[in-house]
Enzyme design. Structure first.
Site, short mmCIF file in Angstrom:
data_model
loop_
_atom_site.label_atom_id
_atom_site.label_comp_id
_atom_site.label_asym_id
_atom_site.label_seq_id
_atom_site.Cartn_x
_atom_site.Cartn_y
_atom_site.Cartn_z
N GLY A 166 -8.79 -0.33 1.09
CA GLY A 166 -8.37 -0.77 -0.24
C GLY A 166 -6.94 -0.37 -0.54
O GLY A 166 -6.16 -0.06 0.36
N HIS A 215 -1.60 -5.37 4.35
CA HIS A 215 -3.01 -5.72 4.54
C HIS A 215 -3.20 -7.24 4.53
O HIS A 215 -3.99 -7.79 5.30
CB HIS A 215 -3.87 -5.12 3.43
CG HIS A 215 -3.93 -3.62 3.42
ND1 HIS A 215 -3.28 -2.87 2.49
CD2 HIS A 215 -4.58 -2.75 4.24
CE1 HIS A 215 -3.52 -1.58 2.72
NE2 HIS A 215 -4.30 -1.49 3.77
#
Ligand code: PAF
Length: 304
Positions: A54, A60
């Site tokens: 996260g 990402h």
């Protein structure tokens, strides 16, 4: 030493993370629901897995694009802050968590499913299994963070076994992690292709990291010494400088910028073994703490 060539090789930065885009991403929590959802795509779909903890940034989201580029027809991102890879004095409790913002970013990146298991799902009472990758996991970050890579190895194995992807994508910023994952995937004959994705950097050269948000404005400015020192050492080594001298100079530059003495600045080969000379392609790796934030970075070093 010749001045560093900056910026380092920059990967295209995907569209900025949007926290305003409403998430339409399906979210599953349990392995049973994950498998049901994937089964609903039909047996033939080539699934890509992007494991994350996260606090997503453009690096990402580039992993999602990389999964697609590697042939994934469906992309699953996992979001799990894995307690087993944090040491007792590390930042598990303060690690940034914002599932809604992450789901929104992944929606924008074209991800198909978010799997966000709980700690109890991943490690139910009685959980007792560990995986240690000898040698590759002992030095560098393994020495500075005892037990870290055992935690990574067990969680990534569980993620891969649960999702059963054809492809799994990991960032090259965690170069040692990537080498270790490739090793245990081969050793355990896990049927998945491991894809490494290039480091994504801010325009000034700092590698994107979820931990960059810990940096004060002053630390953020001084943190640039890390990629600059690596670039300078790379240029020096490729230009014929002694490896040991270039590493010492990089260590001094990082420390002079206000970092603690680095945990390591090392030139390694494909087996993560130290290289005394540039006998073939190598990787220059460094880890150092500035204030309370530990940063890592690396660059390729390729003989001319
Ligand atoms: O690189 C990370 O974010 C983590 O180490 C990973 C691979 C998701 C395992 O927790």
């Amino acid at each position: 030493m010749t001045p560093p060539t900056l910026p380092l090789t920059l990967s295209p930065v995907p569209s900025p993370v949007s926290s305003t885009l409403p998430s339409t991403l399906p979210i599953v929590r349990t392995v049973a629901d994950l498998r049901r959802h994937i089964a609903g795509w039909g047996g033939g779909a080539r699934v890509g897995l992007v494991p994350t903890m996260g606090a997503l940034h453009a690096g990402h989201l580039a992993l999602v694009a990389e999964a697609r580029a590697a042939g994934a027809e469906r992309v699953v991102a996992s979001l799990f802050v894995n307690p087993k890879q944090f040491g007792p004095a590390e930042d598990l409790d303060r690690y940034p968590r914002d599932e809604a913002a992450d789901a929104s970013s992944l929606t924008g990146a074209g991800c198909d499913l978010l799997w966000a298991p709980s700690v109890a799902d991943m490690y139910p009472p009685g959980f007792a299994t560990s995986i240690a990758v000898a040698h590759l996991g002992d030095g560098l970050d393994g020495a500075a963070r005892p037990g870290h890579f055992d935690g990574v190895a067990i969680v990534v194995t569980k993620l891969l076994l649960a999702a059963g992807p054809a492809i799994a994508v990991f960032g090259e910023k965690d170069w040692q992690q990537l080498a270790i994952i490739r090793r245990f995937v081969a050793d355990l004959t896990l049927p998945v292709e491991i894809v490494g994705a290039p480091i994504v950097r801010d325009p000034d050269g700092l590698a994107l990291s979820s931990r960059n948000i810990y940096l004060s404005t002053d630390e953020r400015r001084r943190a640039l010494a890390l990629p600059r020192a690596l670039a300078a050492a790379r240029d020096a080594i490729v230009g014929g400088a002694e490896v040991a001298a270039a590493l010492a100079e990089a260590t001094a530059a990082i420390t002079a910028a206000g970092f603690d003495v680095p945990d390591y600045v090392a030139l390694v080969d494909g087996d993560l073994l130290p290289m005394a000379t540039l006998a073939g392609p190598g990787r220059l790796l460094a880890a150092a703490r500035i204030g309370t934030t530990r940063l890592i970075d690396n660059v390729a070093v390729v003989p001319r």
